[in-house]
Design a protein around this motif. Structure first.
Motif, mmCIF file in Angstrom:
data_model
loop_
_atom_site.group_PDB
_atom_site.id
_atom_site.type_symbol
_atom_site.label_atom_id
_atom_site.label_comp_id
_atom_site.label_asym_id
_atom_site.label_seq_id
_atom_site.Cartn_x
_atom_site.Cartn_y
_atom_site.Cartn_z
ATOM 1 N N ALA A 53 0.806 -1.199 0.092
ATOM 2 C CA ALA A 53 0.150 0.018 0.146
ATOM 3 C C ALA A 53 0.948 1.352 0.005
ATOM 4 O O ALA A 53 2.045 1.317 0.571
ATOM 5 N N PHE A 54 0.363 2.305 -0.742
ATOM 6 C CA PHE A 54 1.155 3.310 -0.965
ATOM 7 C C PHE A 54 1.580 4.145 0.483
ATOM 8 O O PHE A 54 3.036 4.346 0.670
ATOM 9 N N ASP A 55 0.781 4.231 1.351
ATOM 10 C CA ASP A 55 1.142 4.919 2.359
ATOM 11 C C ASP A 55 2.261 4.111 3.219
ATOM 12 O O ASP A 55 3.059 4.731 4.012
ATOM 13 N N GLU A 56 2.016 2.875 3.522
ATOM 14 C CA GLU A 56 2.933 2.013 4.061
ATOM 15 C C GLU A 56 4.268 2.012 3.548
ATOM 16 O O GLU A 56 5.282 2.022 4.365
ATOM 17 N N CYS A 57 4.411 2.127 2.129
ATOM 18 C CA CYS A 57 5.699 2.158 1.367
ATOM 19 C C CYS A 57 6.358 3.496 1.541
ATOM 20 O O CYS A 57 7.659 3.620 1.950
ATOM 21 N N MET A 90 5.149 6.047 -6.007
ATOM 22 C CA MET A 90 5.609 6.793 -5.267
ATOM 23 C C MET A 90 6.405 8.133 -5.646
ATOM 24 O O MET A 90 6.866 9.098 -5.154
ATOM 25 N N MET A 91 6.678 7.965 -7.158
ATOM 26 C CA MET A 91 7.447 9.181 -7.663
ATOM 27 C C MET A 91 6.462 10.518 -8.048
ATOM 28 O O MET A 91 6.813 11.393 -8.280
ATOM 29 N N ILE A 100 -5.117 10.776 1.947
ATOM 30 C CA ILE A 100 -4.100 11.558 0.884
ATOM 31 C C ILE A 100 -2.926 11.413 1.521
ATOM 32 O O ILE A 100 -2.601 11.679 2.624
ATOM 33 N N HIS A 101 -1.720 11.039 0.698
ATOM 34 C CA HIS A 101 -0.330 10.735 1.329
ATOM 35 C C HIS A 101 0.543 11.403 0.215
ATOM 36 O O HIS A 101 0.428 11.224 -0.916
ATOM 37 N N GLN A 102 1.508 12.279 0.721
ATOM 38 C CA GLN A 102 2.686 12.758 0.005
ATOM 39 C C GLN A 102 3.522 11.598 -0.699
ATOM 40 O O GLN A 102 3.897 10.773 -0.032
#
Lengths: 207, 288
Positions: A53-57, A90-91, A100-102
């Protein structure tokens, strides 16, 4: 064959072993799986794998300060990097997965949930053929319309100028992005049999 | 366009790939690493490796076996058996697994589905359900206790989807190893209940069974175990037959697109004149 120093970034959640198996098969011997700053600095080329998952990564990258280390190598030293799946996502500037995560903010764009017509299942899992917009450098050995293995629920939404390949799943989905020394693929080349191995070969030969 | 997938299940018992018949008889086939290597070369779309002894003996997954098996696997590898905690999953990922398949844990611990989906993404979690026919309906079969549960496979699939599963693998206990074709009714009952991709399994004998499955259900993948083991190039020959009616991926160097295939879905012999010509044909090795 040029023996490049290849480093697969290890941040706890990627399928690093799969990527390493595929690259080793091509005969590259100076291959490391690492999160060590010195090792990353000495590399000729970086791979940012991704399953998760994006946030975890992103959290894992930040916790080990890899976001700054990679930023320095990629943006300032212009080291070539290939992001795979979430590694590519992630790029982007940010993602809407689990809130929403940066992201790393390397390529202008955002990661959005797949919004598909009826009868199209999410996640987008399986082999889909890609339409290649820019052959060079990573698709130079692949045939037009070749199949790659996709497995994702979110996609990279960005300006067409960055899209080097796309696929059709009810809507047009970004399959690969590139900007200067930064490359990303939504599919898994390490799991796309010969087509994926060809992509790795083209990428490394372009360096 | 997204292709329909042809997947292979490898059932592993005590470190050896076995042919399974009706969930109670097992015949040895060979080492997992060798089976994976060949299936990969023959152009399989996905491999699902299920260790049926790990959960039985309540031990952790056999990491070294998975590590060896994944070495020459350049297609997605799902691994199941013995997974009860997140740390098992993390370790499996480091051994070359791409997805995990939950069966017992999915029945008794739906929290693990949610937890795994949150950390590794939904696409990573496959929930495998064994269905058995009881009266006019179907029940989930518990292969450890060898009993039928009160819940239907369709209901369980729906619960798994809610918990965060990314795919459902539905297997028919009655058809397992019987070569009698897929249980279309069972597989349809699951397809109708979920929106995530479904993989149908159990009973395939040849390409025709797979075509039937794709034409009569909305599955994303057809899975077979046993019949792929016993003939050379079983996967690409099967795919060449399927490709005539269903959109599948056939990109192996040897693709059999030009070959005639007989009514038993085996290759027909080429004409003698063609074979004679082939004697002098130079076939270049594929260079990557």
């Amino acid at each position: 064959m040029k023996q490049l120093k290849i480093v697969i970034i290890d941040y706890g959640v990627g399928n690093t072993h799969s990527v390493s198996n595929a690259i080793k098969h091509l005969g590259y011997k100076q291959l490391k799986i690492s999160d060590n700053e010195q090792t990353i600095k000495e590399a000729d080329v970086l791979i940012l794998p991704g399953v998760g998952a994006f946030d975890e990564c992103m959290k894992n990258l930040k916790d080990s300060h890899l976001d700054t280390i990679l930023g320095e190598q990629v943006l300032e030293n212009k080291k070539p990097i290939l992001g795979i799946c979430v590694g590519m996502q992630m790029m982007a500037e940010f993602s809407e997965e689990n809130g929403i995560h940066q992201g790393l903010n390397w390529i202008h764009g955002m990661v959005k949930k797949l919004d598909l017509p009826k009868n199209f299942a999410v996640p987008h899992v399986g082999w889909n053929n890609v339409t290649i917009e820019h052959n060079e450098p990573i698709f130079s050995r692949n045939d037009e319309n070749c199949n790659f293995y996709f497995d994702h629920s979110y996609y990279f939404h960005c300006n067409e100028e960055y899209v080097s390949a796309w696929c059709d799943y009810g809507v047009k989905i970004t399959a690969a992005v590139q900007q200067d020394n930064i490359f990303g693929v939504q599919f898994h080349p390490e799991k796309s049999q010969t087509n994926g191995l060809k992509l790795f070969r083209s990428f490394f030969n372009s360096i | 366009m997204l292709k329909k997938r042809i997947a292979a299940t490898l059932l592993v018992k005590d470190g050896i790939v076995v042919q399974s018949i009706g969930f109670n008889k097992y015949l040895p086939v060979g080492k997992p690493a060798i089976a994976v290597e060949y299936l990969n070369q023959w152009g399989i779309d996905e491999i699902i490796l299920l260790d049926i002894s790990a959960t039985c003996k309540q031990i952790s997954p056999d990491y070294s076996m998975i590590k060896k098996a994944s070495l020459k696997c350049y297609v997605p590898l799902s691994v199941g058996g013995g997974i009860t905690e997140v740390r098992h999953i993390r370790e499996l990922m480091h051994c070359g697994a791409d997805k995990l398949s939950l069966n017992q844990s999915a029945i008794f611990n739906t929290d693990l589905i949610s937890e795994a989906a949150h950390i590794f993404g939904n696409q990573c979690v496959v929930v495998s359900i064994d269905g058995v026919k009881v009266g006019n309906g179907y029940c989930v079969y518990d292969y450890i206790k060898k009993t039928n549960l009160k819940i239907s496979p369709a209901e369980m699939a729906s619960k798994a989807e809610e918990a965060g599963a990314g795919e459902i693998l539905i297997n028919s206990v009655d058809r397992d190893g019987m070569y009698s074709g897929y249980d279309i009714e069972l597989i349809n009952s699951v397809c109708e209940k979920v929106t995530i991709p479904v993989i149908g399994c159990g009973g395939a004998k040849n390409a025709k069974d797979m075509i039937d499955l794709f034409q009569n259900t909305s599955v994303s993948a057809a899975c077979a175990g046993n019949f792929f083991h016993f003939t050379e190039h079983s996967v690409n020959v099967t795919k060449a037959s399927i490709l005539k009616s269903i959109n599948v991926r056939l990109e192996t160097y040897a693709n059999y697109k030009e070959n005639n295939i007989n009514e038993d879905f085996r290759l027909s012999k080429k004409a003698d004149s063609v074979l004679e010509e082939m004697l002098f044909m130079r076939i270049e090795k594929e260079v990557i």
